[in-house]
Design an enzyme around this catalytic site. Sequence first.
Site, PDB file in Angstrom:
ATOM      1  CB  SER A   1      17.694  36.688   0.932  1.00 48.43           C
ATOM      2  OG  SER A   1      18.288  36.171  -0.512  1.00 48.43           O
ATOM      3  CG  LEU A   2      15.569  41.310   1.408  1.00 46.93           C
ATOM      4  CD1 LEU A   2      15.012  42.171   2.976  1.00 46.93           C
ATOM      5  CD2 LEU A   2      14.931  42.313   0.712  1.00 46.93           C
TER       6      LEU A   2
ATOM      7  CG  ASP B   1       6.514   7.167 -13.563  1.00 47.85           C
ATOM      8  OD1 ASP B   1       6.573   7.800 -12.258  1.00 47.85           O
ATOM      9  OD2 ASP B   1       7.607   6.089 -13.530  1.00 47.85           O
TER      10      ASP B   1
ATOM     11  CB  CYS C   1      48.020  20.175   2.896  1.00 49.92           C
ATOM     12  SG  CYS C   1      46.093  20.348   3.583  1.00 49.92           S
TER      13      CYS C   1
ATOM     14  CG  ASP D   1      15.796  37.808  13.212  1.00 52.01           C
ATOM     15  OD1 ASP D   1      16.188  36.786  12.640  1.00 52.01           O
ATOM     16  OD2 ASP D   1      16.738  37.486  14.926  1.00 52.01           O
TER      17      ASP D   1
ATOM     18  CG  ASP E   1       7.711   1.899  -9.704  1.00 47.73           C
ATOM     19  OD1 ASP E   1       7.066   2.096  -8.517  1.00 47.73           O
ATOM     20  OD2 ASP E   1       8.795   1.947  -8.820  1.00 47.73           O
ATOM     21  CB  ALA E   2       4.575   1.480 -15.147  1.00 47.50           C
TER      22      ALA E   2
ATOM     23  CB  CYS F   1      45.919  22.448   0.664  1.00 44.05           C
ATOM     24  SG  CYS F   1      46.758  20.297  -0.238  1.00 44.05           S
TER      25      CYS F   1
ATOM     26  CB  CYS G   1      46.781  16.180   1.611  1.00 45.21           C
ATOM     27  SG  CYS G   1      47.341  17.275   1.052  1.00 45.21           S
TER      28      CYS G   1
ATOM     29  CD  GLU H   1       8.011  46.087   4.421  1.00 42.40           C
ATOM     30  OE1 GLU H   1       7.938  44.970   4.818  1.00 42.40           O
ATOM     31  OE2 GLU H   1       6.460  46.407   3.748  1.00 42.40           O
TER      32      GLU H   1
ATOM     33  CE1 TYR I   1       8.551  39.403   3.586  1.00 43.37           C
ATOM     34  CE2 TYR I   1       8.479  39.074   5.836  1.00 43.37           C
ATOM     35  CZ  TYR I   1       8.729  39.007   5.191  1.00 43.37           C
ATOM     36  OH  TYR I   1       9.271  37.524   5.618  1.00 43.37           O
TER      37      TYR I   1
ATOM     38  CE  LYS J   1      16.235  41.096   7.003  1.00 42.94           C
ATOM     39  NZ  LYS J   1      17.138  39.516   7.567  1.00 42.94           N
TER      40      LYS J   1
ATOM     41  CE  LYS K   1      10.008  44.907   2.069  1.00 43.58           C
ATOM     42  NZ  LYS K   1       8.123  44.437   2.113  1.00 43.58           N
TER      43      LYS K   1
ATOM     44  NE  ARG L   1      14.862  32.592   1.591  1.00 39.11           N
ATOM     45  CZ  ARG L   1      15.739  32.173   0.534  1.00 39.11           C
ATOM     46  NH1 ARG L   1      15.082  33.273  -0.488  1.00 39.11           N
ATOM     47  NH2 ARG L   1      17.101  31.677   0.967  1.00 39.11           N
TER      48      ARG L   1
ATOM     49  CE  LYS M   1      20.282  41.768   9.203  1.00 38.85           C
ATOM     50  NZ  LYS M   1      21.227  40.366   8.267  1.00 38.85           N
TER      51      LYS M   1
ATOM     52  CB  CYS N   1      44.336  16.917  -0.579  1.00 45.47           C
ATOM     53  SG  CYS N   1      44.272  18.226   0.964  1.00 45.47           S
TER      54      CYS N   1
END
Length: 697
Positions: free
Chosen positions: A94-95, A49, A421, A132, A45-46, A439, A424, A128, A239, A130, A303, A151, A327, A445
Amino acid sequence: MKKPAETPLEDLDEKAARAELARLAKAVTEADRAYYEADAPTMSDAEYDRLRARNAAIEALFPSLVRADSPSRRIGSAPAGGFRKLRHREPMLSLDNVFSPDAFADFLARARRFLGLDPAEALPLVAEPKIDGLSISLTYEQHLFTSGATRGDGIEGEDVTANLETLASLPRKLSGRAPALIEIRGEIFMSKEDFLALNAAQEKAGEKIFANPRNAAAGSLRQLDPSITASRRLSLFAYALGACSEKVADTHWHYLERLRGWGFAVNPLSRRLATDKEAAPFQEEITANRARLGYDIDGVVYKIDDLALQQRLGFVGRAPRWAVAWKFPAEQAVTQLEDILISVGRTGALTPVARLTPINVGGVLVSRATLHNEDEIERKEIRIGDWVTIQRAGDVIPQVLGPVLSRRPKGTKKFVFPDTCPVCGSHAVRETGEAVRRCTGGLTCPAQSVERLRHFVSRPAFDIEGLGEKTIAEFYADRLIQGPADIFALPRHEAEIAKREGWGELSARNLSRAIAARRRIALPRFIFALGIRRIGEANARLLARHYGSYHRFKAAMKAAVDPLSEERSSLDSILGIGPAIAEELAAFFAEPRNLAALAALEKEITIEDEAPISGGDSPLAGQTIVFTGTLSSMTRAEAKARAEALGAKVTDSVSRTTNLVVVGAEAGSKARKAEELGVKTISEEDWRQLAGLSAEA
Ligand code: IVH
């Protein structure tokens, strides 16, 4: 065998550094592979590292030589059955979504206001479709494709380089002139035709059927065996731009042209709109043609074309101020409401959830939907047994819109909202003016505790793989975990976990490793993980950047419990925080059990200080600034965003801890207060200089 001596850092020239970084990347990759995949470590490990530290030190001396496959960008390694993590050079964002012309107009109005533009001034846009699919970041160095990642959480994604290399549509080499380093972003997707053919083949072979082209694309790319990816037909549209070593274009439209020149497919329906007035007709045109396209789209991305304006607009939270996704209307369906269940959230909120006869809504099977709160059920007169209209929009939780009264069957039942609740048994109360019933069981709880733990390990928080909802609930019930600190004790119970039903040595060991990999955490993630009401990712980031270290954050919050303290008023005045959020923070830190949980956590983990995101060498880094009066060259919002991007904190009021007051025209009491307290004041001109902005045009 004795290793050849390593060159001391100070003797490395660029050529030697490049070679040394290549050697270190290879050595660390091999060591990772031996450790994680073959389970047969080849170095201590040393030593491991030390190699990573040397790599980081050389990168600090030669930042331009950082490799796409550098150990500093690969985080940990893939346990059996996973992908290595790869850090994006620029975050992948993201948008924000809009669903109506009005909301679209608001987006433009906000951008104009931020820039101080006249509402009548034309704002050229690029539209543009979008796609999917799933977004991807592709790194090219000296024209060559060197790595690609999904992403992920936007900061780091999964290294899917080997799989991407099998894609016919991915240029291995950029044609023509190109920057030395560039991150190109785009969407991987599967055409409708390829999707149907794949499912037919899957069915024939008795394999998994994909629900929609998006899932098929994601499932095909995220294959541990690249030969499976190679056998699937995936497509790519480019894009967007990530990190880049030089300027490549003045406008987004020009950037798209450059992408084409380098050999990428750019969506042929993309269009430059001379003014934003052309957006609504374009939206209609695409909506009308949507079904005829060979691939799925779920809206249009608009954009702002001018890249200099994009730069000035920057980001808020995870979304740019210069782009928006408009959308298509949400998809609806009618199904039967079988029952209403109550789920108890992290903060004790009781949410009514509809159990539905499963139904396909726009490619996704829906069997649960939210009913929001008790008033909504009342107002919409929804009864158990009703036929109800449900709606699913984008990634949001499906919702029940209302009953189809003309189809109401006999024997429907009114729903009585519980005042205790369901988990609980504590009283559940509704405070005046609040829509939700909560609650009151708090930390006692189990539902709240389990939800808090789930939140704690979730992706934007500690991101611990292998600790799903079911596992947490079971571990909680069996008292293996009670509070967050217990999670870090789990590796000490590895043998015990391995013997549990559904576990085994390998999965127990993978869990221990996933936990070990998260013993260091960035401050914003940590603050978010605490699950304090109203502290989402954006507020957690604000707090982290304001206080800089866990130690300072905690000390300030403990002091801020006193509503009259200086710390409370300075907390109130962080832009974006305000009194209601300050109150929630104070309530959290006033609770002794929360402080005990923090103390236990501190023994297990290391919380990293939060450095300003960029501009570490800017004279503004770490400074607390107040803007007052009217600025002539930019709006207050832009000035604030700029200051923050350079690592400064912007507050509303002047106090002794303020470093700098920027005084615009007609400044009033704040400028006077600065004089009184002896705080430095500067003009707008001086501010532009400090912020590295060219002298006013
Ligand atoms: S631009 C900072 N353009 O939509 C701007 N995104 O909801 C980042 N997407 O994560 C994105 N088509 O996966 C952009 N033409 C397009 C797109 C697009 C699809 C996806 C992308 C992104 C998501 C955001």
